[in-house]
Design a protein around this motif. Structure first.
Motif, PDB file in Angstrom:
ATOM      1  N   UNK A  28       0.534 111.428  43.740  1.00  0.00           N
ATOM      2  CA  UNK A  28      -0.527 110.504  44.134  1.00  0.00           C
ATOM      3  C   UNK A  28      -0.050 109.464  45.153  1.00  0.00           C
ATOM      4  N   UNK A  29      -0.846 109.302  46.186  1.00  0.00           N
ATOM      5  CA  UNK A  29      -0.602 108.287  47.208  1.00  0.00           C
ATOM      6  C   UNK A  29      -1.507 107.086  46.957  1.00  0.00           C
ATOM      7  N   UNK A  30      -2.808 107.372  46.779  1.00  0.00           N
ATOM      8  CA  UNK A  30      -3.801 106.330  46.498  1.00  0.00           C
ATOM      9  C   UNK A  30      -4.782 106.886  45.479  1.00  0.00           C
ATOM     10  N   UNK A  31      -5.044 106.110  44.441  1.00  0.00           N
ATOM     11  CA  UNK A  31      -6.085 106.471  43.475  1.00  0.00           C
ATOM     12  C   UNK A  31      -6.835 105.192  43.125  1.00  0.00           C
ATOM     13  N   UNK A  32      -8.116 105.164  43.486  1.00  0.00           N
ATOM     14  CA  UNK A  32      -8.980 104.049  43.114  1.00  0.00           C
ATOM     15  C   UNK A  32     -10.383 104.592  42.861  1.00  0.00           C
ATOM     16  N   UNK A  33     -11.333 103.798  42.415  1.00  0.00           N
ATOM     17  CA  UNK A  33     -12.662 104.320  42.072  1.00  0.00           C
ATOM     18  C   UNK A  33     -13.418 104.954  43.245  1.00  0.00           C
ATOM     19  N   UNK A  34     -13.096 104.574  44.476  1.00  0.00           N
ATOM     20  CA  UNK A  34     -13.817 105.092  45.637  1.00  0.00           C
ATOM     21  C   UNK A  34     -13.150 106.292  46.292  1.00  0.00           C
ATOM     22  N   UNK A  35     -11.846 106.478  46.056  1.00  0.00           N
ATOM     23  CA  UNK A  35     -11.156 107.562  46.751  1.00  0.00           C
ATOM     24  C   UNK A  35      -9.836 107.914  46.074  1.00  0.00           C
ATOM     25  N   UNK A  36      -9.346 109.086  46.439  1.00  0.00           N
ATOM     26  CA  UNK A  36      -8.027 109.533  45.992  1.00  0.00           C
ATOM     27  C   UNK A  36      -7.360 110.260  47.151  1.00  0.00           C
ATOM     28  N   UNK A  37      -6.095 110.012  47.329  1.00  0.00           N
ATOM     29  CA  UNK A  37      -5.295 110.785  48.263  1.00  0.00           C
ATOM     30  C   UNK A  37      -4.081 111.268  47.488  1.00  0.00           C
ATOM     31  N   UNK A  38      -3.961 112.581  47.393  1.00  0.00           N
ATOM     32  CA  UNK A  38      -2.877 113.188  46.641  1.00  0.00           C
ATOM     33  C   UNK A  38      -2.048 114.051  47.585  1.00  0.00           C
ATOM     34  N   UNK A  39      -0.768 113.748  47.702  1.00  0.00           N
ATOM     35  CA  UNK A  39       0.123 114.624  48.452  1.00  0.00           C
ATOM     36  C   UNK A  39       0.423 115.832  47.587  1.00  0.00           C
ATOM     37  N   UNK A  40       0.584 116.969  48.217  1.00  0.00           N
ATOM     38  CA  UNK A  40       1.037 118.172  47.525  1.00  0.00           C
ATOM     39  C   UNK A  40       2.483 118.365  47.955  1.00  0.00           C
ATOM     40  N   UNK A  41       3.384 118.363  46.979  1.00  0.00           N
ATOM     41  CA  UNK A  41       4.815 118.444  47.277  1.00  0.00           C
ATOM     42  C   UNK A  41       5.429 119.644  46.553  1.00  0.00           C
ATOM     43  N   UNK A  42       6.542 120.125  47.106  1.00  0.00           N
ATOM     44  CA  UNK A  42       7.261 121.205  46.437  1.00  0.00           C
ATOM     45  C   UNK A  42       8.296 120.623  45.482  1.00  0.00           C
ATOM     46  N   UNK A  43       9.087 121.493  44.876  1.00  0.00           N
ATOM     47  CA  UNK A  43      10.066 121.036  43.878  1.00  0.00           C
ATOM     48  C   UNK A  43      11.146 120.135  44.477  1.00  0.00           C
ATOM     49  N   UNK A  44      11.279 120.120  45.804  1.00  0.00           N
ATOM     50  CA  UNK A  44      12.248 119.248  46.478  1.00  0.00           C
ATOM     51  C   UNK A  44      11.617 117.959  46.995  1.00  0.00           C
TER      52      UNK A  44
END
Length: 84
Positions: free
Chosen positions: A7-23
């Protein structure tokens, strides 16, 4: 390759989630914007090799979001390796 949300940003209006690998290398992202009755989802994955893992990761997440509000309309555009 295993992929996870970071998670990069999580609030009631929006979410930005990075997708990352095991590294912890970023391989994509998922962005969600909420309005009162709608959720707009845009996702992109750079590596086509983990396309199925990406689908397996985001499908239950988006299903949970759809259940979070009564009558929520979910609009999405998901692309992997430049293909939708």
């Amino acid at each position: 390759m295993e992929i996870y949300f970071s998670p990069e940003i999580i609030n009631p209006e929006s979410q930005i989630l990075n997708v990352v690998d095991q590294n912890q290398k970023a391989v994509g992202y998922l962005a969600i914007i909420f309005t009162e009755k709608k959720a707009y989802v845009y996702g992109h994955l750079e590596d086509e090799g983990v396309r199925e893992d990406f689908k397996d990761l985001i499908t239950p997440y988006l299903q949970g979001i759809a259940k979070s509000k009564t009558n929520l309309e979910l609009y999405s555009y998901i692309a992997t390796g430049g293909k939708n």
